[in-house]
Each structure stands twice: as structure tokens, then as C-alpha cells.
Scaffold this active site. Structure first.
Site, PDB file in Angstrom:
ATOM      1  N   CYS A 159      11.415  10.723  -9.963  1.00  0.00           N
ATOM      2  CA  CYS A 159      11.633   9.739 -11.023  1.00  0.00           C
ATOM      3  C   CYS A 159      12.181   8.445 -10.423  1.00  0.00           C
ATOM      4  CB  CYS A 159      12.630  10.274 -12.037  1.00  0.00           C
ATOM      5  SG  CYS A 159      12.164  11.873 -12.692  1.00  0.00           S
TER       6      CYS A 159
ATOM      7  N   ARG B  55       6.918   6.389  -8.262  1.00  0.00           N
ATOM      8  CA  ARG B  55       7.825   7.534  -8.118  1.00  0.00           C
ATOM      9  C   ARG B  55       7.629   8.560  -9.221  1.00  0.00           C
ATOM     10  NH1 ARG B  55      12.443   6.364  -4.790  1.00  0.00           N
ATOM     11  NH2 ARG B  55      13.463   8.094  -5.844  1.00  0.00           N
TER      12      ARG B  55
ATOM     13  N   TRP C  85       8.748  11.735 -13.492  1.00  0.00           N
ATOM     14  CA  TRP C  85       7.825  12.757 -12.981  1.00  0.00           C
ATOM     15  C   TRP C  85       8.434  14.077 -13.436  1.00  0.00           C
ATOM     16  CZ3 TRP C  85       8.071  16.938  -9.565  1.00  0.00           C
ATOM     17  CH2 TRP C  85       6.845  17.430  -9.133  1.00  0.00           C
TER      18      TRP C  85
ATOM     19  N   ASN D 284      17.561  10.768 -12.069  1.00  0.00           N
ATOM     20  CA  ASN D 284      16.564  11.195 -11.080  1.00  0.00           C
ATOM     21  C   ASN D 284      17.182  12.329 -10.278  1.00  0.00           C
ATOM     22  OD1 ASN D 284      14.556  11.419  -9.114  1.00  0.00           O
ATOM     23  ND2 ASN D 284      15.522   9.868  -7.826  1.00  0.00           N
ATOM     24  N   GLY D 285      16.509  13.478 -10.259  1.00  0.00           N
ATOM     25  CA  GLY D 285      17.031  14.618  -9.511  1.00  0.00           C
ATOM     26  C   GLY D 285      16.877  15.883 -10.331  1.00  0.00           C
TER      27      GLY D 285
ATOM     28  N   GLU E  14      -5.832  16.011   7.676  1.00  0.00           N
ATOM     29  CA  GLU E  14      -5.260  14.899   6.916  1.00  0.00           C
ATOM     30  C   GLU E  14      -6.334  14.240   6.029  1.00  0.00           C
ATOM     31  OE1 GLU E  14      -2.670  13.764   5.852  1.00  0.00           O
ATOM     32  OE2 GLU E  14      -3.045  11.673   5.389  1.00  0.00           O
TER      33      GLU E  14
ATOM     34  N   LYS F  66      -6.200  13.769   1.954  1.00  0.00           N
ATOM     35  CA  LYS F  66      -6.359  12.466   1.298  1.00  0.00           C
ATOM     36  C   LYS F  66      -7.439  12.540   0.234  1.00  0.00           C
ATOM     37  CE  LYS F  66      -3.794  10.988   2.307  1.00  0.00           C
ATOM     38  NZ  LYS F  66      -2.461  10.872   2.810  1.00  0.00           N
TER      39      LYS F  66
ATOM     40  N   GLU G 299      -6.383  14.678  -2.877  1.00  0.00           N
ATOM     41  CA  GLU G 299      -5.292  14.164  -3.703  1.00  0.00           C
ATOM     42  C   GLU G 299      -5.706  12.963  -4.534  1.00  0.00           C
ATOM     43  OE1 GLU G 299      -1.434  12.558  -2.044  1.00  0.00           O
ATOM     44  OE2 GLU G 299      -2.682  12.241  -0.304  1.00  0.00           O
TER      45      GLU G 299
ATOM     46  N   HIS H 263     -16.284  31.769  11.345  1.00  0.00           N
ATOM     47  CA  HIS H 263     -15.379  32.893  11.084  1.00  0.00           C
ATOM     48  C   HIS H 263     -15.031  33.005   9.602  1.00  0.00           C
ATOM     49  CE1 HIS H 263     -14.968  33.701  15.307  1.00  0.00           C
ATOM     50  NE2 HIS H 263     -14.708  32.414  15.526  1.00  0.00           N
TER      51      HIS H 263
ATOM     52  N   LYS I  43       5.396   9.867  -5.429  1.00  0.00           N
ATOM     53  CA  LYS I  43       5.861   9.614  -4.073  1.00  0.00           C
ATOM     54  C   LYS I  43       7.335   9.995  -3.981  1.00  0.00           C
ATOM     55  CE  LYS I  43       4.510   6.218  -0.708  1.00  0.00           C
ATOM     56  NZ  LYS I  43       3.332   6.939  -0.229  1.00  0.00           N
TER      57      LYS I  43
HETATM   58  C1  F6R Z   1       0.092  12.621   0.877  1.00  0.00           C
HETATM   59  C2  F6R Z   1       1.464  12.328   0.585  1.00  0.00           C
HETATM   60  C3  F6R Z   1       2.443  13.443   0.611  1.00  0.00           C
HETATM   61  C4  F6R Z   1       3.633  13.032   1.484  1.00  0.00           C
HETATM   62  C5  F6R Z   1       4.713  14.111   1.465  1.00  0.00           C
HETATM   63  C6  F6R Z   1       5.881  13.781   2.374  1.00  0.00           C
HETATM   64  O1  F6R Z   1      -0.669  11.471   0.875  1.00  0.00           O
HETATM   65  O2  F6R Z   1       1.810  11.216   0.354  1.00  0.00           O
HETATM   66  O3  F6R Z   1       1.862  14.601   1.083  1.00  0.00           O
HETATM   67  O4  F6R Z   1       3.165  12.834   2.780  1.00  0.00           O
HETATM   68  O5  F6R Z   1       5.193  14.258   0.150  1.00  0.00           O
HETATM   69  O6  F6R Z   1       6.489  12.597   2.014  1.00  0.00           O
HETATM   70  P1  F6R Z   1       7.461  11.831   3.016  1.00  0.00           P
HETATM   71  O7  F6R Z   1       6.641  11.403   4.165  1.00  0.00           O
HETATM   72  O8  F6R Z   1       7.998  10.692   2.217  1.00  0.00           O
HETATM   73  O9  F6R Z   1       8.508  12.805   3.419  1.00  0.00           O
END
Ligand code: F6R
Length: 588
Positions: A2, A27, A72, A96-97, A459, A463, A466, A482, A583
Site C-alpha cells: 500500500c 504500490r 493492495w 501500510n503493513g 527472467e 516478465k 506478469e 526431459h 511493487k
Molecule cells: C518482477 C518484479 C518482482 C520483484 C520482487 C522483488 O518484475 O518486479 O518479482 O522483482 O517483488 O522486489 P525487490 O527487488 O524490490 O525486492
């Protein structure tokens, strides 16, 4: 997770808070709300959905002090009732938390007549404040927080008071001074509005009024905290000439490599860092999501440079099954935000066991920097898109530099050279569009590679899934036969990365195996002969600028980021705000 904001000044608070919330929306974007206070009366608007939903209600929120929230959801679905602020008596609260003991507090308060209307853990804070209030806002905050378990950043409005209180434990809270006084979950919300900021310490209680900010410790003893000038982040605001932050940020990949190299040269005591790494009995890396995927690349880079075992660990696993470390070990916590709860905990555990803690992070004031012995900055600038792109590239650059402390100048010039190729890829897009279209038309997309390409495949797959919601997986090309080959048919696309000459023949076998099962194939390669060989035989092929294998991940991962972005746009998704994600994952 949040985002919280607060404002006290001379302007109308509602619009100030709305602007702050829009910047914090990455966020969390399930629901949003604002409370303002005007001459002893609290006005609140809150809605399920995005921050924009609040726009029609702003006019009705009078006053020059207030608090706001973008959510969130963790406890209780995203709807109007569960949206913050939560109110009780004279109080309105944003949080937030996670309040871990909310159920027992709720039962206790309910027994003394308090009625709860939401399913959130946060509502209990408003009721606790009401319970303890005896005319002193700061004291009510102190007493309420003493009852809480978990993590929180709280902003509290009280009808009796021309201002608001802010406090935190384990969730970030920043204060700002400018034309008015501000509070926010992160610095980004303050850009363009505050000229200086201060990172609150755990337990601090700040009282913010239109006349200034006073900070107390958890016993209400006044404390001095340094305010620093707020500068470069300001330029990051907005998507510029790109339709989305994701594209803007991919286009900043090259800049991130250059800035990370530049900053690295100024890190104090690099010889001591080198010695620490050389003398270590093991190096363990912890991270989540994309940061973990960057740690996979670090295993190859640092493993090749230092004479000790190097391993990468998913932080949510490592916190309960920690890798064994000693006082001679180095733990590297990788985190864009520096606030990810699992990464912080895994790093703390390693440090408690004696390991030297290095933080590789993009946020210089984040929680991880406060527990680390050494901070190695990733200079990506503010990353607003939920999907990590440029921060991953910056983390790779940082690991290259850590792996070449013996001869850093040579590696820096290699990195600066490859940055040119990254720039070319990011500013183009025709190939990305073709492969993205194939992705969108496929039931599933697999990303395959060998060696350094495996990490990029993993990776790239994260991407794509998501931001586009297309099912995807990334794995070593040799593993195809396999198991996964059973899924390959004409409805499935395999994106095969071939960027290491030494492994190219083997990867080509995987392509043949897929083609002979009528699977769709897209090749992404830095090798002209591979491109020539498959051009016309596969559904798409993308020849990247040439690069030695150990540097090719900068190019190939930029290409895969662009493919994911284009696929999201083609599929009609919002690449900046993928569903269910946020995020900075500050909860477990
Ligand atoms: C993927 C993504 C998440 C973050 C993960 C770690 O694109 O953004 O998988 O990489 O939540 O976040 P940080 O790097 O902020 O610890």
C-alpha cells in the site's frame, strides 16, 4: 504494497493528496481513499478501484490537512468498505503493513463495545486510538502502537487537531518539507513538491502541522532527524514521450548501466570489499522475483571470479531454511526497493549468523541499506512500472563490477560498450512486435537457453507472464526432452535464446526438436550464423548486436523485456499495473 500520503499546509489538502497518491499507485491499486480535516470535522472519500475514482469527490473534501491511501489488499477484498482511511470516533487512519494480532485486538475492543465494519486488519488501529485517546494525539498513537504486532506505517488524522501524526515500524515512511509539510511511503510521492526529505526511524512518531514537523521517539522524547535535499528523482516523474512507464524504463536500461558504472567508481573502500570477497568461505545471494533472477546471473559472475562456493536463494525460502554461513561468509541481498520483507528477513538471519551483508539496491534510503555492512547502489532511478526492468539491468551491471574488482577499468569499458547495443535494441521495436504477436497467439510460451541464456530465459518468462498474463515458463534448453517437450505443439511458442557460441550447437538441437513437433519457434541471438541458419525456417528470428557471451544478457534481456511489453499492449493489458501485483512487497 500500500501507499500512504499526508499533507499539512496552506493549499487544499484533497488535491495535494490525490497527486501524491497517483505517484504511489504502483504500490497498490485495488482501492483508494482520502480524509481531510477542516475546523474539527473529518471528511472522507474512499472507493474500490484506482485512485482516479476519487476525482469526483475531491471538491467535497475541505481543509488544508489530510491523509490518503492506495491499497493492495491483504485482509478483506478490495471494495469501498475495506478501502482506507478507517475511522473511529475522532480518528481517521491509513495503514501500510500488516497488523498480525488484529483478531485478538478486535475481539478485545468488540467486547468493550466497539463495532467494526470492514474485514481489514487496519481498522483495529482506528479503534485502538479512540480507546486510548485522552486529548493528546501523540500519546494515543504511542499507546496504540504499543499494542500492535506486525509492521506498519500509519498516518493518523484527529478531528481535534490541525495536523496529523505519522509513525512506522518496519514499513517505510518519509517526511517532506517544501511548500507545506508532507508524509509518504516513498520519496517518489514527494518529487516536485518537497525540497527536502527525512527517512523516519522505526518507532518515531512525527507530528505534522501546517507550521512544521516535530519528531519524537517511541517514548515521546523529541529527537532530531536529518533532512536531506531532494534532487534528481524529480526528473523521473511522468512517462515522458512513452505511452507507459514500462517502455520508458526499458529505454533507460543503457543509462542505468552507465550510471551504475559511474557511481561504482566512487564507492569508498573497494580494495577492502575485494579482500572481503576474496577471503570469504562462501557467498550467498538472497532475493525475490526478478532480483532473485539477477542473483542467478551473479552466481555465474561471482563464481567465476572468487574461489569459494556462490549460491542464490529465494528469500522466502531462505528465511525459513537459511543457507549456512559463518563469520567468513558474505551475504548479498538483492532488492530493487530494498523493502521486500522476505529479502530483509533472509538478510538479517545471515547477518545474525555472522555473515558480512552487502545490499545491492536501487533505493539508497531503504530498509536494507540500514542493516547492510556495505551498500552497492544500482543507479536505475525511480522504477515506477511494477515489472522490474531497468533495475534488473542495473543489478547485472553491479554484479559484473563486483566480479572484476581486480581489473575494473576493463570491465567498465566493456559495459559502456554493451550499453550502446542495449540502447539500439530499446529504441527499436519491430522484432519485438513480431515475437509479441506470436506470444499473444499462443497457448503458452516457453523461453529456453543454455548457460548465461538460462537466467535470461527465466527472467524473460517472468516478465511475459506478469504483464501479459500469458502462461509461460523459462528453463534450460537441455531440459526440454526431459518433460516439457510433451506440451509442444503448433499452439505453443518457444523463444530460444542463443547468445553463447560455445553452446550454440547444443541449443540448435532444441530448436530442431521443437520444429519436428510442429512447435512455433522464435530465435533471439547475437550470432549472425545462427540467425542466417534459422531465418525462414522458424516463425521469427531477431539478430541482436554482437557481444561476448558473458555480456550478452544485457542485450537479450532488454529484447525479452520489450517482447513482454509489446505482448501486454497487444493483449490489451496495462503493463504498468499488472493485476494482483504491486511493487515493493513489504508483507510476507
Ligand atoms: C518482477 C518484479 C518482482 C520483484 C520482487 C522483488 O518484475 O518486479 O518479482 O522483482 O517483488 O522486489 P525487490 O527487488 O524490490 O525486492
Amino acid at each position: 504494497m500500500c501507499g500512504i500520503v499526508g499533507y499539512a499546509g496552506r493549499e487544499r489538502a484533497a488535491e495535494e493528496l490525490f497527486e501524491g497518491l497517483k505517484k504511489l499507485e504502483y504500490r497498490g491499486y485495488d482501492s483508494a481513499g482520502i480524509s481531510t480535516c477542516d475546523r474539527g470535522e473529518i471528511f472522507t472519500a474512499k472507493r474500490g478501484g484506482r485512485v482516479e475514482e476519487l476525482l469526483p469527490y475531491l471538491k467535497a473534501l475541505s481543509g488544508t490537512v489530510g491523509i490518503g491511501h492506495t491499497r493492495w489488499a491483504t485482509h478483506g477484498e478490495a471494495n469501498d468498505v475495506n478501502a482506507h482511511p478507517h475511522a473511529c470516533g475522532k480518528f481517521s487512519v491509513v495503514h501500510n503493513g500488516i497488523i498480525e494480532n488484529y483478531a485478538e485486538l478486535r475481539a478485545e475492543l468488540a467486547a468493550s463495545g466497539h463495532q467494526f465494519i470492514s474485514q481489514t486488519d487496519s481498522e483495529v488501529v482506528a479503534h485502538l486510538l479512540d480507546f486510548y485517546y485522552d486529548g493528546d494525539l501523540a500519546d494515543a498513537v504511542r499507546l496504540a502502537c504499543a499494542r500492535l504486532k506486525g509492521c506498519w506505517a500509519l498516518a493518523v488524522l484527529c478531528a481535534d487537531f490541525d495536523g496529523f501524526a505519522v509513525t512506522r515500524r518496519s514499513s517505510s515512511a518519509i517526511l517532506g518539507e517544501g511548500d507545506g509539510y508532507f508524509a509518504a511511503s516513498d520519496i517518489y510521492a514527494l518529487c516536485g513538491r518537497a525540497h527536502s526529505y527525512c527517512v523516519m526511524e522505526d518507532g518515531d512518531i512525527a507530528i505534522v502541522t501546517p507550521r512544521g514537523i516535530t519528531i519524537y521517539d517511541c517514548n515521546l522524547i523529541p529527537v532530531k532527524r536529518a533532512f536531506e535535499q531532494l534532487n534528481e528523482e524529480g526528473e523521473e516523474v511522468g512517462t515522458g514521450d512513452c505511452p507507459h512507464y514500462m517502455l520508458k524504463e526499458i529505454r533507460q536500461n543503457a543509462r542505468t548501466i552507465r550510471a551504475t558504472c559511474n557511481k561504482f567508481s566512487y564507492i569508498p573502500n573497494l580494495p577492502a570489499l575485494k579482500k572481503r570477497l576474496e577471503d570469504s568461505d562462501k557467498i550467498v545471494l538472497v532475493g525475490c522475483g526478478t532480483a532473485y533472477n539477477a542473483a542467478l546471473a551473479a552466481v555465474r559472475l561471482l563464481g567465476g571470479a572468487y574461489d569459494c562456493p556462490v549460491s542464490a536463494h529465494i528469500a522466502s525460502e531462505a528465511r525459513y531454511d537459511p543457507p549456512r554461513v559463518t563469520e567468513k561468509s558474505v551475504c548479498i541481498a538483492v532488492s530493487q526497493s530494498g523493502e521486500t520483507a522476505d529479502t530483509l528477513r533472509a538478510a538479517e538471519i545471515a547477518r545474525e549468523a555472522g555473515a558480512y551483508l552487502i545490499a545491492v539496491t536501487n533505493v539508497g534510503y531503504s530498509a536494507i541499506t540500514r542493516i547492510a555492512d556495505k551498500v552497492l547502489p544500482v543507479c536505475a532511478g525511480a522504477e515506477v512500472c511494477v515489472a522490474a526492468t531497468k533495475s534488473y539491468i542495473g543489478q547485472l551491471a553491479c554484479f559484473h563490477l563486483m566480479a572484476s574488482l581486480n581489473n575494473i577499468g576493463v570491465r567498465m569499458s566493456e559495459l559502456l560498450k554493451v550499453a550502446g547495443g542495449v540502447e539500439d535494441i530499446a529504441s527499436g521495436g519491430a522484432y519485438a512486435r513480431v515475437i509479441a504477436k506470436l506470444c499473444v497467439q499462443s497457448r503458452a510460451v516457453f523461453f529456453l537457453g543454455r548457460g548465461v541464456d538460462v537466467d535470461v530465459a527465466v527472467e524473460g518468462s517472468l516478465k511475459l507472464k506478469e504483464v501479459s498474463y500469458i502462461f509461460s515458463d523459462g528453463y534450460p534448453a537441455g531440459e526440454l526432452k526431459h518433460g516439457t517437450l510433451a506440451l509442444v505443439d503448433e499452439t505453443v511458442l518457444s523463444v530460444v535464446l542463443i547468445c553463447d557460441e560455445a553452446l550454440a550447437e547444443k541449443s540448435k538441437n532444441a530448436v530442431e526438436q521443437i520444429l519436428s513437433r510442429r512447435g512455433k519457434v522464435a530465435i533471439v541471438t547475437t550470432l549472425p550464423h545462427v540467425y542466417e541458419e534459422f531465418k525462414g525456417r522458424v516463425n521469427a528470428s531477431w539478430l541482436l548486436p554482437p557481444a561476448p557471451a558473458h555480456l550478452s544478457h544485457f542485450l537479450s534481456s532488454t529484447a525479452l523485456q520489450l517482447i513482454a511489453y509489446r505482448a501486454a499492449v497487444l493483449a490489451g493489458r496495462d503493463p504498468d499495473k499488472p493485476r494482483n501485483l504491486a511493487k515493493s512487497v513489504t508483507v510476507e
